[in-house]
Every structure is written in C-alpha cells, then in structure tokens.
Scaffold this motif. Structure first.
Motif, PDB file in Angstrom:
ATOM      1  N   HIS A  36      40.738  36.009  52.445  1.00 33.35           N
ATOM      2  CA  HIS A  36      41.786  35.484  51.566  1.00 33.35           C
ATOM      3  C   HIS A  36      43.046  36.346  51.607  1.00 33.35           C
ATOM      4  O   HIS A  36      44.159  35.816  51.515  1.00 33.35           O
ATOM      5  CB  HIS A  36      41.267  35.304  50.144  1.00 33.35           C
ATOM      6  CG  HIS A  36      40.188  34.264  50.059  1.00 33.35           C
ATOM      7  ND1 HIS A  36      40.444  32.926  50.211  1.00 33.35           N
ATOM      8  CD2 HIS A  36      38.857  34.383  49.875  1.00 33.35           C
ATOM      9  CE1 HIS A  36      39.308  32.252  50.111  1.00 33.35           C
ATOM     10  NE2 HIS A  36      38.331  33.111  49.917  1.00 33.35           N
ATOM     11  N   ASP A  62      48.280  35.021  42.364  1.00 37.01           N
ATOM     12  CA  ASP A  62      47.277  34.406  41.494  1.00 37.01           C
ATOM     13  C   ASP A  62      46.832  33.032  42.002  1.00 37.01           C
ATOM     14  O   ASP A  62      45.806  32.521  41.559  1.00 37.01           O
ATOM     15  CB  ASP A  62      47.798  34.302  40.057  1.00 37.01           C
ATOM     16  CG  ASP A  62      47.752  35.640  39.336  1.00 37.01           C
ATOM     17  OD1 ASP A  62      47.043  36.562  39.811  1.00 37.01           O
ATOM     18  OD2 ASP A  62      48.439  35.775  38.305  1.00 37.01           O
ATOM     19  N   GLU A  63      47.564  32.453  42.934  1.00 32.93           N
ATOM     20  CA  GLU A  63      47.164  31.175  43.535  1.00 32.93           C
ATOM     21  C   GLU A  63      46.071  31.360  44.590  1.00 32.93           C
ATOM     22  O   GLU A  63      45.514  30.381  45.073  1.00 32.93           O
ATOM     23  CB  GLU A  63      48.378  30.509  44.186  1.00 32.93           C
ATOM     24  CG  GLU A  63      49.465  30.132  43.198  1.00 32.93           C
ATOM     25  CD  GLU A  63      50.704  29.566  43.880  1.00 32.93           C
ATOM     26  OE1 GLU A  63      50.602  29.105  45.038  1.00 32.93           O
ATOM     27  OE2 GLU A  63      51.773  29.596  43.248  1.00 32.93           O
ATOM     28  N   TRP A  64      45.797  32.609  44.945  1.00 33.74           N
ATOM     29  CA  TRP A  64      44.839  32.904  46.013  1.00 33.74           C
ATOM     30  C   TRP A  64      43.559  33.484  45.431  1.00 33.74           C
ATOM     31  O   TRP A  64      43.568  34.174  44.422  1.00 33.74           O
ATOM     32  CB  TRP A  64      45.466  33.902  46.998  1.00 33.74           C
ATOM     33  CG  TRP A  64      46.626  33.309  47.723  1.00 33.74           C
ATOM     34  CD1 TRP A  64      47.934  33.311  47.315  1.00 33.74           C
ATOM     35  CD2 TRP A  64      46.575  32.586  48.937  1.00 33.74           C
ATOM     36  NE1 TRP A  64      48.700  32.631  48.232  1.00 33.74           N
ATOM     37  CE2 TRP A  64      47.892  32.176  49.247  1.00 33.74           C
ATOM     38  CE3 TRP A  64      45.557  32.234  49.815  1.00 33.74           C
ATOM     39  CZ2 TRP A  64      48.218  31.445  50.376  1.00 33.74           C
ATOM     40  CZ3 TRP A  64      45.871  31.519  50.954  1.00 33.74           C
ATOM     41  CH2 TRP A  64      47.183  31.131  51.214  1.00 33.74           C
ATOM     42  N   ASP A  65      42.451  33.226  46.111  1.00 31.87           N
ATOM     43  CA  ASP A  65      41.145  33.743  45.716  1.00 31.87           C
ATOM     44  C   ASP A  65      40.995  35.172  46.250  1.00 31.87           C
ATOM     45  O   ASP A  65      40.178  35.440  47.132  1.00 31.87           O
ATOM     46  CB  ASP A  65      40.043  32.828  46.256  1.00 31.87           C
ATOM     47  CG  ASP A  65      38.669  33.210  45.734  1.00 31.87           C
ATOM     48  OD1 ASP A  65      38.586  33.930  44.721  1.00 31.87           O
ATOM     49  OD2 ASP A  65      37.677  32.793  46.360  1.00 31.87           O
ATOM     50  N   ILE A  66      41.827  36.056  45.703  1.00 28.21           N
ATOM     51  CA  ILE A  66      41.838  37.462  46.106  1.00 28.21           C
ATOM     52  C   ILE A  66      41.370  38.273  44.897  1.00 28.21           C
ATOM     53  O   ILE A  66      41.783  38.006  43.768  1.00 28.21           O
ATOM     54  CB  ILE A  66      43.259  37.907  46.532  1.00 28.21           C
ATOM     55  CG1 ILE A  66      43.728  37.088  47.740  1.00 28.21           C
ATOM     56  CG2 ILE A  66      43.307  39.392  46.847  1.00 28.21           C
ATOM     57  CD1 ILE A  66      45.182  37.321  48.123  1.00 28.21           C
ATOM     58  N   SER A  67      40.526  39.264  45.141  1.00 29.09           N
ATOM     59  CA  SER A  67      40.022  40.107  44.054  1.00 29.09           C
ATOM     60  C   SER A  67      41.179  40.817  43.354  1.00 29.09           C
ATOM     61  O   SER A  67      42.265  40.981  43.922  1.00 29.09           O
ATOM     62  CB  SER A  67      39.040  41.151  44.602  1.00 29.09           C
ATOM     63  OG  SER A  67      39.744  42.102  45.388  1.00 29.09           O
ATOM     64  N   ASP A  68      40.938  41.254  42.134  1.00 30.88           N
ATOM     65  CA  ASP A  68      41.946  42.029  41.406  1.00 30.88           C
ATOM     66  C   ASP A  68      42.304  43.292  42.185  1.00 30.88           C
ATOM     67  O   ASP A  68      43.465  43.704  42.224  1.00 30.88           O
ATOM     68  CB  ASP A  68      41.449  42.396  40.007  1.00 30.88           C
ATOM     69  CG  ASP A  68      41.383  41.184  39.084  1.00 30.88           C
ATOM     70  OD1 ASP A  68      42.045  40.156  39.372  1.00 30.88           O
ATOM     71  OD2 ASP A  68      40.661  41.261  38.069  1.00 30.88           O
ATOM     72  N   LYS A  71      44.605  42.207  44.953  1.00 32.22           N
ATOM     73  CA  LYS A  71      45.941  41.899  44.425  1.00 32.22           C
ATOM     74  C   LYS A  71      46.704  43.172  44.089  1.00 32.22           C
ATOM     75  O   LYS A  71      47.900  43.292  44.385  1.00 32.22           O
ATOM     76  CB  LYS A  71      45.845  40.997  43.198  1.00 32.22           C
ATOM     77  CG  LYS A  71      45.417  39.581  43.525  1.00 32.22           C
ATOM     78  CD  LYS A  71      45.241  38.748  42.269  1.00 32.22           C
ATOM     79  CE  LYS A  71      44.698  37.374  42.601  1.00 32.22           C
ATOM     80  NZ  LYS A  71      44.448  36.571  41.403  1.00 32.22           N
TER      81      LYS A  71
END
Length: 139
Positions: A36, A62-68, A71
């Motif tokens: 991602h 925030d639109e992506w399925d990326i971990s905190d 991000k």
C-alpha cells in the motif's frame, strides 16, 4: 554431487543479507508488507494526485490502507523506515519528485551525511566496503 539438497533454506539465505550494514534486500515479504505504501507512491505519477497530496498530505494518506506507522514515516519523509516497512526506493522516488528533490538528494537523507558530503562521496567512487561488510563480523 549434482543431486545434493541445499543445506540452507531460502529464508536462511535471505536472512544473511540483513548482516550487511545499511542494506535492505527487497524480498517478496517486504513487497507484500509495503504494497500500500508503494501503491500510494505510484499514485503520485498523476498530477491531480500530487496536487491533492500537497494540499492535505494527511487526508490523502488516510484514503490508503497504510498503517499508522507507515503514514507517520511518509509524513516525516523517513525513507529508511519506509524501506523497513516494505517501501521500494524506485516507487518512493515519486514522493522525492513530488517534494522537488533529486534522487541523489533524497537518498542522501538516508545516510549520516549532508547532500554535499554524500555527492562528494559518490563522486569519489562510493562508500568504502571497509567496515560495511558484516554487522556480526565487525568488518
């Protein structure tokens, strides 16, 4: 002799690369982990996505399925962390470019050198292998 079985699994073989200081081998496991992050980076190939990202980086991420954790690393431009999380430097170069950085300038941030120091080191033939061959072996 030709039909001898290998004494080392592929996982053991790949783990040996972790012993090279500053080296992260882009394995299938890393690719899966960073999928991602890399897809986000590739989205920056489109001008409209770059503009949306620059307007509000957090909202775009925030639109992506990326971990905190991912991000946070993206927002901080912590490229070493992004590589650890499976980012691919060639995909991340889209982020470098979005920020107006050359590849060499961005990569220099992954070292303990300033960009002029990094550039000079590369012009002189690159990093010496002395002290950079093995973490556990100390050479």
């Amino acid at each position: 002799m030709a039909d001898q079985k290998p004494t080392q699994s592929i996982h053991e073989y790949l783990a040996e690369f972790d012993d090279i200081p500053g080296t992260r081998v882009y394995t299938a496991a890393r690719a899966r982990r960073g999928y991602h992050i890399n897809q986000f980076a590739m989205s920056l190939m489109k001008a409209e996505n770059r503009e949306r990202f620059k307007a509000d980086e957090k909202a775009y991420l925030d639109e992506w399925d990326i971990s905190d954790e991912g991000k946070a690393a993206l927002l901080a431009r912590d490229y070493n962390k992004l590589l650890d999380l499976g980012g691919n430097v060639y995909f991340l170069s889209k982020l470098f470019s979005t920020d107006g950085l050359s590849f060499a300038e961005a990569v220099s941030t992954m070292t303990d050198m300033t960009f002029p120091e990094y550039r000079e080191m590369m012009m002189q033939g690159g990093r010496s292998p002395e002290g950079n061959r093995s973490i556990k072996g100390g050479y």
